[in-house]
Design an enzyme around this catalytic site. Structure first.
Site, PDB file in Angstrom:
ATOM      1  N   LYS A 189       0.838  -1.195   0.000  1.00  0.00           N
ATOM      2  CA  LYS A 189       0.000   0.000   0.000  1.00  0.00           C
ATOM      3  C   LYS A 189       0.879   1.253   0.000  1.00  0.00           C
ATOM      4  CE  LYS A 189      -3.602   2.491   2.354  1.00  0.00           C
ATOM      5  NZ  LYS A 189      -4.538   2.626   3.459  1.00  0.00           N
ATOM      6  N   GLU A 195      10.595  -4.931   4.320  1.00  0.00           N
ATOM      7  CA  GLU A 195      10.667  -6.333   3.889  1.00  0.00           C
ATOM      8  C   GLU A 195      10.350  -6.454   2.401  1.00  0.00           C
ATOM      9  OE1 GLU A 195       9.045  -5.154   6.507  1.00  0.00           O
ATOM     10  OE2 GLU A 195       8.858  -6.602   8.129  1.00  0.00           O
ATOM     11  N   GLY A 248      -4.812  -1.674   4.727  1.00  0.00           N
ATOM     12  CA  GLY A 248      -3.969  -2.797   4.302  1.00  0.00           C
ATOM     13  C   GLY A 248      -4.612  -4.156   4.541  1.00  0.00           C
ATOM     14  N   ARG A 249      -5.127  -4.377   5.756  1.00  0.00           N
ATOM     15  CA  ARG A 249      -5.677  -5.713   6.058  1.00  0.00           C
ATOM     16  C   ARG A 249      -7.078  -5.906   5.484  1.00  0.00           C
ATOM     17  NH1 ARG A 249      -4.730  -2.598  10.197  1.00  0.00           N
ATOM     18  NH2 ARG A 249      -6.385  -1.808  11.559  1.00  0.00           N
ATOM     19  N   GLU A 334      -4.826  -6.894  14.672  1.00  0.00           N
ATOM     20  CA  GLU A 334      -4.313  -5.581  14.268  1.00  0.00           C
ATOM     21  C   GLU A 334      -5.429  -4.535  14.321  1.00  0.00           C
ATOM     22  OE1 GLU A 334      -0.870  -5.141  11.386  1.00  0.00           O
ATOM     23  OE2 GLU A 334      -2.437  -4.256  10.170  1.00  0.00           O
ATOM     24  N   HIS A 365      -5.348 -33.582  17.514  1.00  0.00           N
ATOM     25  CA  HIS A 365      -4.268 -34.431  18.027  1.00  0.00           C
ATOM     26  C   HIS A 365      -3.119 -33.597  18.561  1.00  0.00           C
ATOM     27  CE1 HIS A 365      -6.243 -37.972  16.320  1.00  0.00           C
ATOM     28  NE2 HIS A 365      -6.638 -37.120  15.395  1.00  0.00           N
ATOM     29  N   LYS A 476       9.299  -1.098  14.215  1.00  0.00           N
ATOM     30  CA  LYS A 476       9.842  -0.777  12.880  1.00  0.00           C
ATOM     31  C   LYS A 476      10.817   0.388  12.988  1.00  0.00           C
ATOM     32  CE  LYS A 476       5.567  -1.471  10.250  1.00  0.00           C
ATOM     33  NZ  LYS A 476       4.651  -0.802   9.331  1.00  0.00           N
TER      34      LYS A 476
END
Ligand code: F6P
Length: 505
Positions: A189, A195, A248-249, A334, A365, A476
């Site tokens: 965005k 990253e 963004g999300r 978030e 399990h 960050k």
């Protein structure tokens, strides 16, 4: 952290006697008709939770008190509901619902995306066999989930979604791709995320080293910051922008969904949007007592805020939805992992629980021991599909569903064992079951839209802004300062770690 007093309606709810799930169908025989809601292809069953008529009445008061209807209208009208950043949250407009101008803008940008996809398919960028999608957080989790869930519909390219800055992630993806036939989609965005920019630069180097003549000519940028993408080297014709007002999300519906639209086909992407839009309309138009995202939020509020449950667990009894828990971790944590209300004052009571989960039956399990006999109460959500995602022996799907339903019944019912406490099950443990007809683009769209609105509904009931995420910034900033200025002024622990692992730099 301390938990301040709950607001009025929640305090009244907390004062109500708590039902016992073991006998709840006897004390409330009509609860199936009251607490099951079918919305299109999705059936929500809250009858194995502690929701009762009295709790419902309490939550409906909270809805009124928090001005829910007005806030929902503001969301769909494109008002600045993200008050701390002064902007709207217009993901519904991407699906054709909301402010007319924003819907028109989203349609125009979708048409641009479709035209580029058509051109790629017609060979405008040469032969493409692989799509390398680079992005992180909301710029990766949504596309990854959709493609993984729907690739049985006939995927047309090899797709790798690389998010982590750990070079191993990129290296593994590159190992299986041929640079000559790879298209790189850089999804960000902001087009500044460390990253993503590092991974994108390394992917370009990989192409250069392989002798690809115009590596930037193989890059598509998916971004709300086209100027930065141009400055980075992407030609304007290969930039697919989306609106700044799409968080963004919440962005998989925008051009961030490009790898899904390209690999699954435009029809599938459009069906995904239509499924989401149907849920948008349900959320916008339904009365509170018939509103699936809102009722789900009542359940969340009851367990998290009233009973103090610090986690909620989600198990997809369908391999196709195995990425749903990771996707929802970002969406819910978030959005609602906050400590202040919209006006900056401290929240009254806990906010988002930890969302965690996995896939059934594997999780049975591994972690179900704690759910059945542990000392913490974690409400469980099961998601299953009536239709299987495979053509193998139907016994597989039958076993999958039988296990899913058995777990919900076992959590609720429990089992006494006066002779051997280690073999006793307390029961009275709540679960919700979401049963879909099949895992199709429409269903996935509706399901994700349901979760978005449930997250929003929770935020409104808590009085917080779900659309900012300042909590992610400090770490960050510190990482950036170490990169730029070197490690100075840190505590002895941090200094020793840097010294040991990075050679004191
Ligand atoms: O660090 C959190 C975050 O800002 C998320 O909200 C977002 O989805 C992700 O980083 C990626 O951001 P961008 O799309 O700008 O690269």
């Amino acid at each position: 952290m301390t938990s301040p007093a709950l607001p009025g309606p929640l305090a009244s709810i907390a004062a109500l006697p708590q039902a016992d799930l073991k006998s709840i169908f006897t004390t409330d025989p009509d609860r199936l008709s009251k607490l099951v809601l079918t919305q299109g292809p999705i059936r929500f069953d809250w009858s194995k939770t502690h929701l009762t008529d009295d709790l419902m009445a309490g939550f409906l008061k909270l809805v009124e008190e928090q001005g829910f209807a007005a806030q929902r209208d503001a969301l769909f009208a494109g008002e600045a509901v993200n008050n701390t950043e002064g902007r709207a949250a217009e993901h519904p407009a991407e699906r054709g619902e909301g402010n007319a101008q924003s819907v028109a803008q989203a349609k125009m940008l979708h048409a641009r995306m479709r035209a580029l996809i058509d051109a790629i398919e017609a060979g405008a960028l040469g032969e493409i066999r692989h799509i390398l999608h680079i992005g992180i957080g909301g710029s990766a989790l949504g596309p990854d989930l959709i493609i993984d869930a729907l690739d049985g519909e006939g995927i047309r390219y090899d797709v790798a979604i690389v998010s982590n800055v750990d070079g191993t992630a990129l290296e593994r993806a590159l190992d299986s791709f041929d640079p000559k036939y790879t298209l790189i989609a850089v999804a960000s965005k902001t087009f500044t995320t460390t990253e993503t920019m590092l991974n994108a630069a390394s992917a370009i180097n990989w192409m250069v080293e392989a002798g690809v003549e115009d590596p930037y000519g193989r890059v598509i940028a998916l971004t709300a910051s086209p100027d930065r993408a141009i400055a980075w080297g992407v030609d304007e014709t290969r930039i697919l922008p989306f609106a700044e007002s799409v968080g963004g999300r919440y962005s998989l519906w925008s051009s961030i969904g490009f790898p899904a639209a390209l690999s699954l086909g435009w029809d599938a992407f459009e069906s995904l949007l239509e499924g989401a839009a149907a849920m948008d309309r349900h959320f916008r138009l339904s009365a509170p007592e018939e509103n699936a995202p809102l009722i789900a939020a009542f359940v969340d509020q009851y367990y998290t805020r009233v009973l103090g449950c610090q986690t909620r667990a989600l198990f997809a009894y369908d391999e196709r939805l195995k990425l749903l828990p990771s996707y929802l971790q970002q969406l819910e944590m978030e959005s609602n992992g906050k400590s202040v209300k919209r006006d900056g004052t401290p929240v009254d009571g806990p906010t988002a629980p930890i969302t965690w989960g996995g896939v059934g039956t594997d999780a049975q399990h591994a972690v179900f021991q704690l759910l059945h006999q542990g000392t913490i109460l974690s409400p469980v959500e099961f998601i299953a599909s009536i239709e299987p995602g495979h053509v193998l022996d139907p016994a597989h799907h039958r076993a999958l569903l039988v296990n899913c339903f058995a777990q919900g019944a076992a959590l609720m019912r429990g089992k006494e064992n006066a002779d051997d406490p280690a073999r006793a099950y307390p029961g009275n443990r709540p679960s919700t079951t979401i049963l879909v007809e099949d895992v199709t683009p429409e269903v996935v769209g509706a399901l994700l839209s349901f979760y978005e609105h449930r997250t929003f509904a929770n935020a409104v009931l808590m009085g917080i802004n779900p659309f900012d995420q300042f909590g992610v910034e400090l770490g960050k900033e510190i990482a950036k300062s170490i990169e730029m200025d070197g490690p100075t002024g840190f505590d002895p622990s941090t200094m020793a770690l840097i010294d040991l692992a990075l050679g004191g730099e």
